[in-house]
Design an enzyme around this catalytic site. Structure first.
Site, PDB file in Angstrom:
ATOM      1  N   ASN A 153       4.134   2.096  -9.190  1.00 38.59           N
ATOM      2  CA  ASN A 153       4.774   1.163  -8.940  1.00 38.59           C
ATOM      3  C   ASN A 153       3.551   0.252 -10.038  1.00 38.59           C
ATOM      4  O   ASN A 153       4.099  -0.926 -10.887  1.00 38.59           O
ATOM      5  CB  ASN A 153       5.380   0.279  -7.963  1.00 38.59           C
ATOM      6  CG  ASN A 153       4.261   0.739  -6.926  1.00 38.59           C
ATOM      7  OD1 ASN A 153       3.630   1.191  -6.679  1.00 38.59           O
ATOM      8  ND2 ASN A 153       4.539  -0.823  -6.001  1.00 38.59           N
ATOM      9  N   GLU A 168      -1.629   3.260   3.060  1.00 36.48           N
ATOM     10  CA  GLU A 168      -1.210   2.054   2.440  1.00 36.48           C
ATOM     11  C   GLU A 168       0.091   2.726   2.002  1.00 36.48           C
ATOM     12  O   GLU A 168      -0.146   3.055   1.153  1.00 36.48           O
ATOM     13  CB  GLU A 168      -2.262   0.970   1.948  1.00 36.48           C
ATOM     14  CG  GLU A 168      -3.136   0.793   1.812  1.00 36.48           C
ATOM     15  CD  GLU A 168      -3.553  -0.818   2.751  1.00 36.48           C
ATOM     16  OE1 GLU A 168      -2.168  -0.870   3.025  1.00 36.48           O
ATOM     17  OE2 GLU A 168      -4.560  -1.206   2.847  1.00 36.48           O
ATOM     18  N   CYS A 206       5.671  -2.756  -2.826  1.00 42.25           N
ATOM     19  CA  CYS A 206       5.927  -2.647  -1.526  1.00 42.25           C
ATOM     20  C   CYS A 206       5.792  -4.352  -1.138  1.00 42.25           C
ATOM     21  O   CYS A 206       6.007  -3.464   0.451  1.00 42.25           O
ATOM     22  CB  CYS A 206       4.932  -1.977  -1.352  1.00 42.25           C
ATOM     23  SG  CYS A 206       2.950  -3.133  -1.913  1.00 42.25           S
ATOM     24  N   GLU A 261      -7.256  -2.699   3.332  1.00 46.94           N
ATOM     25  CA  GLU A 261      -7.931  -3.058   2.437  1.00 46.94           C
ATOM     26  C   GLU A 261      -8.506  -4.227   1.432  1.00 46.94           C
ATOM     27  O   GLU A 261      -8.022  -5.065   3.065  1.00 46.94           O
ATOM     28  CB  GLU A 261      -7.258  -2.308   1.166  1.00 46.94           C
ATOM     29  CG  GLU A 261      -7.072  -0.743   0.629  1.00 46.94           C
ATOM     30  CD  GLU A 261      -6.330  -0.583   0.144  1.00 46.94           C
ATOM     31  OE1 GLU A 261      -5.247  -0.648  -0.024  1.00 46.94           O
ATOM     32  OE2 GLU A 261      -6.674   0.491  -0.451  1.00 46.94           O
TER      33      GLU A 261
HETATM   34  P1  NDP Z   1       4.537   8.506  -3.364  1.00 42.76           P
HETATM   35  O1  NDP Z   1       4.006   9.147  -2.459  1.00 42.76           O
HETATM   36  O2  NDP Z   1       5.463   9.830  -3.699  1.00 42.76           O
HETATM   37  O3  NDP Z   1       3.087   9.394  -4.346  1.00 42.76           O
HETATM   38  C1  NDP Z   1       1.114   8.325  -3.550  1.00 42.76           C
HETATM   39  C2  NDP Z   1       0.809   9.264  -4.047  1.00 42.76           C
HETATM   40  O4  NDP Z   1       0.844  10.264  -3.710  1.00 42.76           O
HETATM   41  C3  NDP Z   1       1.126   9.804  -5.720  1.00 42.76           C
HETATM   42  O5  NDP Z   1      -0.142  10.077  -6.501  1.00 42.76           O
HETATM   43  C4  NDP Z   1       1.946  10.695  -5.737  1.00 42.76           C
HETATM   44  O6  NDP Z   1       1.445  11.973  -7.076  1.00 42.76           O
HETATM   45  C5  NDP Z   1       0.572  11.713  -4.535  1.00 42.76           C
HETATM   46  N1  NDP Z   1       1.276  12.723  -4.004  1.00 42.76           N
HETATM   47  C6  NDP Z   1       2.429  13.367  -3.417  1.00 42.76           C
HETATM   48  N2  NDP Z   1       2.994  14.451  -2.695  1.00 42.76           N
HETATM   49  C7  NDP Z   1       1.328  14.098  -2.100  1.00 42.76           C
HETATM   50  C8  NDP Z   1       0.823  14.682  -1.100  1.00 42.76           C
HETATM   51  N3  NDP Z   1       1.598  16.139  -0.324  1.00 42.76           N
HETATM   52  N4  NDP Z   1      -0.729  14.790  -1.095  1.00 42.76           N
HETATM   53  C9  NDP Z   1      -1.148  14.204  -1.734  1.00 42.76           C
HETATM   54  N5  NDP Z   1      -0.538  13.149  -2.885  1.00 42.76           N
HETATM   55  C10 NDP Z   1       0.336  12.987  -2.984  1.00 42.76           C
HETATM   56  O7  NDP Z   1       4.559   7.365  -3.427  1.00 42.76           O
HETATM   57  P2  NDP Z   1       5.361   6.584  -4.608  1.00 42.76           P
HETATM   58  O8  NDP Z   1       4.295   7.408  -6.176  1.00 42.76           O
HETATM   59  O9  NDP Z   1       6.707   7.065  -4.923  1.00 42.76           O
HETATM   60  O10 NDP Z   1       4.890   5.493  -4.362  1.00 42.76           O
HETATM   61  C11 NDP Z   1       6.303   4.823  -4.068  1.00 42.76           C
HETATM   62  C12 NDP Z   1       5.766   4.373  -2.303  1.00 42.76           C
HETATM   63  O11 NDP Z   1       4.625   3.093  -1.839  1.00 42.76           O
HETATM   64  C13 NDP Z   1       6.582   3.643  -1.701  1.00 42.76           C
HETATM   65  O12 NDP Z   1       6.728   4.093  -0.631  1.00 42.76           O
HETATM   66  C14 NDP Z   1       5.689   1.945  -1.392  1.00 42.76           C
HETATM   67  O13 NDP Z   1       6.003   1.231  -0.578  1.00 42.76           O
HETATM   68  C15 NDP Z   1       4.482   2.577  -1.065  1.00 42.76           C
HETATM   69  N6  NDP Z   1       3.630   1.782  -2.162  1.00 42.76           N
HETATM   70  C16 NDP Z   1       2.424   1.378  -0.898  1.00 42.76           C
HETATM   71  C17 NDP Z   1       1.907  -0.213  -1.059  1.00 42.76           C
HETATM   72  C18 NDP Z   1       1.182  -0.284   0.007  1.00 42.76           C
HETATM   73  O14 NDP Z   1       0.516  -1.567  -0.151  1.00 42.76           O
HETATM   74  N7  NDP Z   1       1.016  -0.481   1.272  1.00 42.76           N
HETATM   75  C19 NDP Z   1       2.096  -0.602  -2.682  1.00 42.76           C
HETATM   76  C20 NDP Z   1       2.192   0.422  -3.587  1.00 42.76           C
HETATM   77  C21 NDP Z   1       3.249   0.740  -2.981  1.00 42.76           C
HETATM   78  P3  NDP Z   1       3.229  12.647  -7.982  1.00 42.76           P
HETATM   79  O15 NDP Z   1       3.206  11.063  -8.161  1.00 42.76           O
HETATM   80  O16 NDP Z   1       1.785  12.891  -8.917  1.00 42.76           O
HETATM   81  O17 NDP Z   1       3.559  13.466  -7.228  1.00 42.76           O
END
Ligand code: NDP
Length: 479
Positions: A149, A247, A281, A460
């Site tokens: 995002n 996070e 988020c 963080e």
């Molecule tokens: P995901 O959890 O799908 O992915 C986050 C990252 O983790 C990506 O690089 C993804 O790779 C990777 N990933 C996916 N599966 C695995 C696994 N099994 N093991 C290790 N890494 C993995 O989140 P999104 O990218 O869809 O992002 C949206 C989410 O992030 C929302 O829930 C949002 O709320 C949260 N978010 C939280 C924030 C915070 O600060 N609390 C800030 C921003 C977002 P790939 O995409 O390549 O599959």
């Protein structure tokens, strides 16, 4: 068509598998680049490179580390136009937003942690006859996994404190938005970051991310992403006693009391709901409004939301761009259908959009306002992470708090009131890592950032980040 490469040991390398994934431009739905489909072999190579770089990097003085980081910050700023365009094409967000928020913040992350490290001190505890002091050492090789995002913004938010404290990093951006991480690799090289200090492995989460979680020589993982993914990582990493910073998701409440400044509340609540297509988020996706001002607030709020013109992210007039992927578009549309099925009313929007011209096949959804659903409905409980907001009336402060706290999440909250005592009282009772009063998304990088409940573990930002990326050791000396 551009081919993205991994960055390992200071070199740009193809994935061991030789396979690539398609990278789409969300605004057009077209494939425009190729991303390495890496696996555990690439992660293993990156870990070796990071381990080799660690002895020298951890011994480098903080002044030298700081200088390199400031050079990286300066180069990001110098290339703002190029990086912003790349981020917008890759992610779908409006170009003005990439220029004004994402890329400046990525530079700021390096600048902030590159200077903060100069002020990071150890504690000393003198007592009669003895002196205790704390040594803080880098952990070694650490993993940073970031979401799609705010691609470069969140990627650098993790990498900068990790390398400032003398660690070497294996990092994975989301495979949906890899381009600015790729461009950052070249910047780091140019700025003089030694080979192996930052290694970037592109690919799927369940391949590369899992391999990182499983690798015994990655001793800490800093992850931002969905709650389910955070659970998967914790399941693997916790029994190995890895340090974890998670996070995760949010379903943030925005509470509007009758004694608020209504114009401010209606304007900022619209921004809080729909900035970055609602894909932040911290977005306020549940708006609780005191019943006596419900109609007036709704009218002003919708008036502001109508100005969120949806369309080509490259057009300066666009306020809301494309959703990041076809799968995400389907998810958001399915939640709008769920809202209807649950008996909700669509007060505004609710439809997919196919703009004319080059974006006709892009992934766009109207800013959508839903009302008529209780706090316990799926729309008000589950994270949609798109341009969908729900309006819910309340009668008392207790009711507002109880609805606000009723989800498994606890990342951020907003309170609108001109009553100082009420503002502090409500802030203290909200189950949330961050509370904004009469504002939204004002970020001071020194503050602790993170969530409670299913929104995460750890904090963080500021010295919290430097503490996470170091291991404290107590040394006790007899005087
Ligand atoms: P995901 O959890 O799908 O992915 C986050 C990252 O983790 C990506 O690089 C993804 O790779 C990777 N990933 C996916 N599966 C695995 C696994 N099994 N093991 C290790 N890494 C993995 O989140 P999104 O990218 O869809 O992002 C949206 C989410 O992030 C929302 O829930 C949002 O709320 C949260 N978010 C939280 C924030 C915070 O600060 N609390 C800030 C921003 C977002 P790939 O995409 O390549 O599959």
């Amino acid at each position: 068509m551009q081919t993205i490469l991994n960055f390992i040991g200071g070199e740009f390398l193809p994935p061991q598998s030789g396979n690539y994934l398609n990278n789409y431009e969300p605004a057009t739905g077209n494939i425009y680049s190729k991303v390495p489909d890496s696996d555990e072999r690439d992660v293993a190579l990156a870990v070796v490179a990071a381990k080799n770089a660690f002895p020298a990097w951890s011994a480098t003085s903080i002044e030298v580390r700081s200088e390199i980081m400031l050079r990286i910050a300066a180069l990001i700023t110098e290339r703002l136009e190029q990086l912003a365009l790349a981020e917008t094409i890759d992610q779908g967000k409006p170009l003005w937003l990439s220029k004004s928020m994402d890329i400046p913040r990525a530079a700021q992350n390096f600048h902030f942690f590159g200077t903060e490290i100069l002020h990071f001190a150890s504690e000393a505890h003198p007592t009669t006859g003895y002196l205790n002091y704390t040594l803080r050492s880098p952990i070694g090789v650490v993993g940073c996994i970031s979401p799609w995002n705010l691609p470069l913004y969140l990627f650098t938010w993790k990498i900068a404190p990790a390398i400032a404290t003398g660690n070497c990093v294996v990092a994975k951006p989301s495979e949906l938005t890899p381009m600015t991480a790729f461009l950052l690799a070249a910047i780091c090289k140019e700025a003089g970051l030694p080979a192996g200090v930052l290694n970037i492995v592109h690919g799927l989460g369940h391949e590369v991310g899992t391999a990182m979680s499983e690798h015994r020589d990655i001793h800490a993982i800093s992850f931002t992403g969905g709650t389910n993914t955070g659970q998967k990582i914790a399941k693997i990493a916790a029994p190995m006693f890895k340090k974890l910073s998670l996070e995760l998701g949010g379903k943030n409440p925005n509470i509007v009391f009758a004694d608020c400044n209504l114009s401010d509340a209606a304007l900022t609540s619209a921004r809080a709901a729909f900035t970055n297509q609602g894909e932040i988020c911290l977005c306020g996706s549940r708006i609780f409004i005191e019943r006596s001002i419900y109609s007036e607030f709704k009218e002003k709020f919708i008036e502001n939301v109508r100005k969120f013109t949806v369309g080509d992210p490259l057009d300066p007039a666009t306020r809301q761009g494309a959703l990041v992927s076809l799968a995400h578009l389907d998810k958001v549309l399915s939640y709008i259908q769920i809202a209807k099925d649950e008996g909700g009313t669509i007060a505004l929007g609710g439809n997919q959009i196919n703009p004319e011209g080059r974006c006709a096949n892009g992934w766009f959804v109207e800013p959508t306002v839903i009302e008529g659903l209780g706090a316990d409905c799926r729309i008000n409980q589950e994270e949609i992470f798109g341009p969908v907001v729900s309006l819910v009336p309340f009668d008392t402060e207790e009711e507002a708090l109880s609805m606000a706290n009723s989800t498994p999440y606890g990342l951020a909250a907003v309170v609108w009131t001109e009553n100082l005592s009420k503002a502090h009282r409500v802030a203290a009772k909200l189950e949330s890592g961050i509370v904004w009063i009469n504002c939204w998304m004002v970020r001071d990088l020194r503050t602790p950032f993170g969530g409670v409940k299913h929104s995460g573990v750890g904090r963080e930002g500021g010295f919290e980040a430097l503490k996470f990326f170091t291991e404290p050791k107590n040394v006790c000396v007899k005087m």
